[in-house]
Design an enzyme around this catalytic site. Structure first.
Site, PDB file in Angstrom:
ATOM      1  N   TYR A  53       0.786  -1.124   0.384  1.00 30.51           N
ATOM      2  CA  TYR A  53      -0.141   0.238  -0.329  1.00 30.51           C
ATOM      3  C   TYR A  53       0.709   1.366  -0.043  1.00 30.51           C
ATOM      4  O   TYR A  53       0.472   2.294  -0.542  1.00 30.51           O
ATOM      5  CB  TYR A  53      -0.637   0.543   1.081  1.00 30.51           C
ATOM      6  CG  TYR A  53      -2.084   1.101   1.450  1.00 30.51           C
ATOM      7  CD1 TYR A  53      -3.052   0.874   0.941  1.00 30.51           C
ATOM      8  CD2 TYR A  53      -1.830   2.431   1.878  1.00 30.51           C
ATOM      9  CE1 TYR A  53      -4.438   2.634   0.536  1.00 30.51           C
ATOM     10  CE2 TYR A  53      -2.447   3.812   2.136  1.00 30.51           C
ATOM     11  CZ  TYR A  53      -4.018   3.364   1.332  1.00 30.51           C
ATOM     12  OH  TYR A  53      -5.221   4.331   1.052  1.00 30.51           O
TER      13      TYR A  53
ATOM     14  N   PHE B  59      -8.219  19.876 -24.400  1.00 33.04           N
ATOM     15  CA  PHE B  59      -8.168  18.732 -24.945  1.00 33.04           C
ATOM     16  C   PHE B  59      -9.499  18.844 -24.139  1.00 33.04           C
ATOM     17  O   PHE B  59      -9.644  19.199 -22.988  1.00 33.04           O
ATOM     18  CB  PHE B  59      -7.277  17.225 -24.663  1.00 33.04           C
ATOM     19  CG  PHE B  59      -8.076  16.344 -24.768  1.00 33.04           C
ATOM     20  CD1 PHE B  59      -7.831  15.254 -25.874  1.00 33.04           C
ATOM     21  CD2 PHE B  59      -8.201  15.042 -23.574  1.00 33.04           C
ATOM     22  CE1 PHE B  59      -9.148  14.263 -26.302  1.00 33.04           C
ATOM     23  CE2 PHE B  59      -9.600  13.940 -23.582  1.00 33.04           C
ATOM     24  CZ  PHE B  59      -9.186  13.761 -25.269  1.00 33.04           C
ATOM     25  N   ASP B  60     -10.155  18.027 -24.110  1.00 30.30           N
ATOM     26  CA  ASP B  60     -11.974  18.082 -23.990  1.00 30.30           C
ATOM     27  C   ASP B  60     -12.134  17.628 -22.454  1.00 30.30           C
ATOM     28  O   ASP B  60     -12.554  18.381 -21.827  1.00 30.30           O
ATOM     29  CB  ASP B  60     -12.708  17.065 -24.988  1.00 30.30           C
ATOM     30  CG  ASP B  60     -12.516  15.382 -24.426  1.00 30.30           C
ATOM     31  OD1 ASP B  60     -11.891  15.553 -24.522  1.00 30.30           O
ATOM     32  OD2 ASP B  60     -13.421  14.634 -25.187  1.00 30.30           O
TER      33      ASP B  60
ATOM     34  N   ASP C  47       0.286  19.466 -20.792  1.00 35.43           N
ATOM     35  CA  ASP C  47      -0.139  17.950 -21.424  1.00 35.43           C
ATOM     36  C   ASP C  47       0.569  17.087 -21.893  1.00 35.43           C
ATOM     37  O   ASP C  47       0.234  17.552 -23.170  1.00 35.43           O
ATOM     38  CB  ASP C  47      -1.815  18.416 -22.196  1.00 35.43           C
ATOM     39  CG  ASP C  47      -2.553  17.433 -21.917  1.00 35.43           C
ATOM     40  OD1 ASP C  47      -2.059  16.554 -21.417  1.00 35.43           O
ATOM     41  OD2 ASP C  47      -3.862  17.859 -22.119  1.00 35.43           O
TER      42      ASP C  47
ATOM     43  N   ALA D  40       0.408  13.872 -22.549  1.00 39.45           N
ATOM     44  CA  ALA D  40      -0.266  12.994 -23.375  1.00 39.45           C
ATOM     45  C   ALA D  40       0.645  11.769 -24.052  1.00 39.45           C
ATOM     46  O   ALA D  40       1.394  11.348 -24.048  1.00 39.45           O
ATOM     47  CB  ALA D  40      -1.912  12.577 -23.178  1.00 39.45           C
TER      48      ALA D  40
ATOM     49  N   LYS E  22      -0.833   7.102 -23.582  1.00 31.65           N
ATOM     50  CA  LYS E  22      -0.276   7.294 -24.686  1.00 31.65           C
ATOM     51  C   LYS E  22       0.936   6.387 -24.622  1.00 31.65           C
ATOM     52  O   LYS E  22       0.856   6.009 -25.020  1.00 31.65           O
ATOM     53  CB  LYS E  22      -0.785   8.416 -25.254  1.00 31.65           C
ATOM     54  CG  LYS E  22      -2.101   8.743 -25.817  1.00 31.65           C
ATOM     55  CD  LYS E  22      -3.374   9.286 -24.455  1.00 31.65           C
ATOM     56  CE  LYS E  22      -4.382   9.854 -24.394  1.00 31.65           C
ATOM     57  NZ  LYS E  22      -5.783  10.351 -23.370  1.00 31.65           N
TER      58      LYS E  22
ATOM     59  N   HIS F   5     -20.605  13.826 -25.227  1.00 31.28           N
ATOM     60  CA  HIS F   5     -19.585  13.003 -26.590  1.00 31.28           C
ATOM     61  C   HIS F   5     -20.002  11.422 -25.763  1.00 31.28           C
ATOM     62  O   HIS F   5     -20.664  10.699 -27.316  1.00 31.28           O
ATOM     63  CB  HIS F   5     -18.721  13.529 -27.609  1.00 31.28           C
ATOM     64  CG  HIS F   5     -17.733  14.051 -26.424  1.00 31.28           C
ATOM     65  ND1 HIS F   5     -17.676  14.807 -25.981  1.00 31.28           N
ATOM     66  CD2 HIS F   5     -16.866  12.695 -26.843  1.00 31.28           C
ATOM     67  CE1 HIS F   5     -16.243  14.989 -25.484  1.00 31.28           C
ATOM     68  NE2 HIS F   5     -15.387  13.291 -25.666  1.00 31.28           N
TER      69      HIS F   5
HETATM   70  N1  F0G Z   1      -5.028  15.263 -22.211  1.00 24.41           N
HETATM   71  C1  F0G Z   1      -4.273  14.722 -23.753  1.00 24.41           C
HETATM   72  C2  F0G Z   1      -3.890  15.598 -24.670  1.00 24.41           C
HETATM   73  C3  F0G Z   1      -5.627  13.211 -23.920  1.00 24.41           C
HETATM   74  O1  F0G Z   1      -5.001  13.131 -25.608  1.00 24.41           O
HETATM   75  C4  F0G Z   1      -6.178  12.714 -23.057  1.00 24.41           C
HETATM   76  C5  F0G Z   1      -6.905  11.793 -23.268  1.00 24.41           C
HETATM   77  C6  F0G Z   1      -6.242  13.327 -21.553  1.00 24.41           C
HETATM   78  C7  F0G Z   1      -5.482  14.536 -21.986  1.00 24.41           C
HETATM   79  C8  F0G Z   1      -7.042  12.664 -20.933  1.00 24.41           C
HETATM   80  O2  F0G Z   1      -6.563  11.395 -20.722  1.00 24.41           O
HETATM   81  O3  F0G Z   1      -7.787   9.575 -21.271  1.00 24.41           O
HETATM   82  O4  F0G Z   1      -6.097   9.497 -19.460  1.00 24.41           O
HETATM   83  O5  F0G Z   1      -7.339  10.326 -18.784  1.00 24.41           O
HETATM   84  N2  F0G Z   1      -7.062  11.589 -24.709  1.00 24.41           N
HETATM   85  C9  F0G Z   1      -7.880  10.776 -25.209  1.00 24.41           C
HETATM   86  C10 F0G Z   1      -8.359  10.335 -26.796  1.00 24.41           C
HETATM   87  C11 F0G Z   1      -9.213   9.598 -24.441  1.00 24.41           C
HETATM   88  O6  F0G Z   1      -8.952   9.556 -27.390  1.00 24.41           O
HETATM   89  O7  F0G Z   1      -7.052  11.213 -27.284  1.00 24.41           O
HETATM   90  P1  F0G Z   1      -6.548  10.126 -20.090  1.00 24.41           P
END
Ligand code: F0G
Length: 458
Positions: free
Chosen positions: A72, A124-125, A215, A217, A258, A450
């Site tokens: 843990y 990102f969304d 950010d 990823a 990613k 979406h």
């Molecule tokens: N930032 C970026 C640039 C992303 O592309 C994503 C996720 C996230 C943050 C959030 O990360 O999914 O681990 O919570 N992108 C995926 C996509 C979902 O399909 O582009 P997460």
């Protein structure tokens, strides 16, 4: 004869995928309310919904899974992850989280408050969702060139310094908790940000006392593009480039699904202990104790190994070449795709594909559904549905670009799959004038609609 390009790995384990008939797909997509997220994976032949968590781990990563320490607190897996993050990114402090949006949730809980402005390059969304959820505003400062899909520009993810400085001049520093640099910029097409731009954004932000958050990823893919396209970096290794990129930031959020090539995981990296301490409280509340934060020990091990594999040049060359292979097949057939091709996906310009459809009928969604019907290929809409409603007026937001994203999982499909995807889309292209109507929404959530939206054919 010049030796052709070939993948930097061979295949040790396979997973069967099934083809289907068009009449079956017509039934399935109707039952899914024309939302591709509602399909079952066995109803899809080539799944390009996302490159997130869908990649294939290596034999070394699977070996690391067996060595996971599930204690843990203070697990050796935590320290393995900590060392890998410090080594690759230079961030000494870190918090594990279960994925990228969890990292956003924790970091923004510590940094963002109501009324704040958060500039960046096409957030990102989920990032935007977490900002707006806190009644703050995400301000898009991406360069204008990014919105012309035909324009050749090496770094369409770049931030426009003038737009950014306007935000800094208009609002007091205490209202701007950070600027977010998304590398690569997913929303504008998996487009990279140049080292020069990162440096300039960082310098400008320091002058105004604003923190720089990455950010991250797809940070390794961004580094690959810097090496290939930014002359001064041609002779640097990917890891040297990565270290320099992150040296310009105060913190990073990471979706490890990613470029760390794992199926689940994330983290936050911090430069300063103070912010790390503040965020730790939220990590414990939302994710778990600070030495596991929503991850199993085995997953932390695989992540640490994945960070090394994801920053190898040969791996990145294989990956980005495959994306380019699909892009070229489409472009050569005249299909309107975002150019230059991004790092993780091909973005199809739906407005240029179906210029006769009105934007109120969700152009990109209509195209994504057609592609599924044609070949059982699942892409994703990056358009009006994903853009959500304006949080204040509740009107639909119509983004500049209506795209269908074909995101390619890492080390998962072969180029034959890419040829199949291209042929499916080219068939749709050839019959595009027969696609006369789109969709209307019958059910939607108030935010991030979406994922669960229900549609009906007009
Ligand atoms: N930032 C970026 C640039 C992303 O592309 C994503 C996720 C996230 C943050 C959030 O990360 O999914 O681990 O919570 N992108 C995926 C996509 C979902 O399909 O582009 P997460």
């Amino acid at each position: 004869m010049e030796l052709p390009f070939a993948e930097s790995y061979k295949i040790k384990m396979v997973e069967p995928v099934q083809r289907s008939h068009r009449h079956e797909r017509e039934q399935w997509i109707k039952e899914a309310h024309y939302n591709l997220f509602n399909l079952r994976s066995n109803q899809v032949f080539v799944d390009l919904l996302t490159d997130s968590g869908t990649g294939a781990m290596s034999d070394r990563q699977w070996s690391e899974m067996m060595l996971g320490d599930e204690s843990y607190a203070g697990a050796s897996s935590y320290f393995k992850m900590k060392n890998a993050i410090a080594d690759i990114t230079g961030f000494e402090f870190f918090l594990p989280t279960h994925q990228g949006r969890a990292a956003e949730n924790v970091l923004f809980s510590a940094m963002v408050k109501e009324g704040d402005m958060v500039p960046g390059n096409s957030h990102f969304d989920t990032t935007k969702g977490h900002i707006e959820f806190r009644k703050a505003t995400a301000v898009d400062c991406t360069i204008d060139e990014a919105f012309d899909t035909t324009l050749d520009h090496p770094f369409k993810g770049n931030i426009d310094l003038e737009k950014l400085e306007n935000v800094y001049k208009k609002y007091p520093a205490e209202k701007i908790p950070m600027v977010i640099i998304t590398i690569t910029c997913n929303t504008s097409g998996g487009q990279p940000v140049s080292m020069q731009n990162i440096r300039e954004v960082s310098e400008l932000s320091r002058r105004y006392g604003v923190k720089v958050v990455f950010d991250s990823a797809r940070f390794a893919e961004n580094a690959y593009f810097i090496k290939i396209r930014e002359v001064a970096y041609a002779d640097k290794s990917i890891r040297e480039i990565v270290r320099e990129m992150f040296s310009y930031g105060d913190a990073m959020t990471m979706s490890s699904k990613k470029d760390a090539i794992v199926n689940m995981g994330g983290f936050i990296g911090f430069r300063e202990e103070e912010l790390f301490q503040k965020a730790s409280v939220f990590n414990i509340m939302f994710e778990g104790f600070i030495t596991y934060g929503g991850m199993s020990g085995r997953d932390m091990n695989a992540l640490a190994q994945g960070l090394y594999e994801g920053t190898e040049f040969d791996y990145l060359e294989t990956r980005i070449s495959q994306v380019g292979y699909l892009g070229k097949l489409l472009k050569d057939a005249g299909v309107p795709v975002q150019f230059p091709f991004g790092g993780h996906a091909i973005f199809v310009d739906a407005k240029r594909f179906l210029p006769h459809l009105p934007k109120e009928q969700y152009i990109a969604q209509s195209l994504a559904v057609e592609l599924y019907l044609e070949g059982g290929v699942r892409g994703v809409e990056i358009g009006t549905i994903m853009a959500d409603r304006d949080p204040v007026t509740r009107e639909n937001r119509y983004p500049n670009l209506e795209m269908v994203r074909l995101a390619i999982p890492r080390r998962t499909y072969t180029n034959n799959h890419m040829a199949y995807v291209a042929a499916s889309l080219i068939n749709v292209w050839e019959r595009r004038s027969e696609i006369k109507t789109g969709f209307r929404i019958v059910k939607e959530a108030p935010i991030l609609r979406h994922f669960t939206v229900g549609l009906e054919k007009i």
